[in-house]
Design a protein around this motif. Structure first.
Motif, PDB file in Angstrom:
ATOM      1  N   TYR A 169      -9.694   3.458  -3.112  1.00 21.14           N
ATOM      2  CA  TYR A 169      -9.673   2.463  -2.185  1.00 21.14           C
ATOM      3  C   TYR A 169     -11.287   1.902  -2.323  1.00 21.14           C
ATOM      4  O   TYR A 169     -12.248   2.749  -2.678  1.00 21.14           O
ATOM      5  CB  TYR A 169      -9.778   3.217  -0.760  1.00 21.14           C
ATOM      6  N   ASP A 183     -10.746  -2.194   1.603  1.00 22.45           N
ATOM      7  CA  ASP A 183      -9.518  -1.400   1.637  1.00 22.45           C
ATOM      8  C   ASP A 183      -8.395  -1.733   1.096  1.00 22.45           C
ATOM      9  O   ASP A 183      -7.290  -1.630   1.309  1.00 22.45           O
ATOM     10  CB  ASP A 183      -9.092  -1.535   3.210  1.00 22.45           C
ATOM     11  N   GLU A 211       0.971  -0.987  -0.059  1.00 22.96           N
ATOM     12  CA  GLU A 211       0.125   0.034  -0.062  1.00 22.96           C
ATOM     13  C   GLU A 211       1.054   1.201  -0.138  1.00 22.96           C
ATOM     14  O   GLU A 211       0.755   2.278  -0.650  1.00 22.96           O
ATOM     15  CB  GLU A 211      -0.781  -0.046   1.170  1.00 22.96           C
TER      16      GLU A 211
END
Length: 107
Positions: free
Chosen positions: A55, A59, A39
């Motif tokens: 997003y 998540d 990420e």
């Protein structure tokens, strides 16, 4: 690796965190990495190259303009990155984006 089609055309390729195949984005291994590092890499890449970020409700993070969606996958007790390469229309579609392979598990 799994392929998904839309009206007979390739729309998504989902790689496995363990069996890959391994692919790199600017030298970073997208399959089988630590999800937090993955990420952060995507965030840094987007800042450096001006990529559009998205997003998803689970998540996961996507660079929509280059069609990379980075999900995570359970592998035993660990979680590793699982990259998906997705056509832009599917990333923009809440239905398709949210039904693409989620985590999955491997023993």
């Amino acid at each position: 690796m799994r392929a998904f089609y839309d009206a007979g055309e390739l729309a998504c390729v989902a790689l496995d965190a363990v069996t890959g195949p391994q692919v790199f984005l600017s030298g970073f291994p997208l399959a089988g990495s630590d999800p937090e590092q993955g990420e952060q890499f995507l965030l840094d890449h987007a800042a450096e190259h001006g990529n559009c970020l998205l997003y998803t409700p689970d998540d996961s993070l996507a660079l929509t303009d280059i069609g990379v969606l980075l999900r995570s996958q359970h592998v035993g007790t660990a979680r590793l990155t699982r990259p998906l390469f997705v056509k832009e229309e599917w990333l923009e579609s809440e239905y398709f984006r949210d039904h693409l392979p989620l985590g999955g598990s491997r023993s």
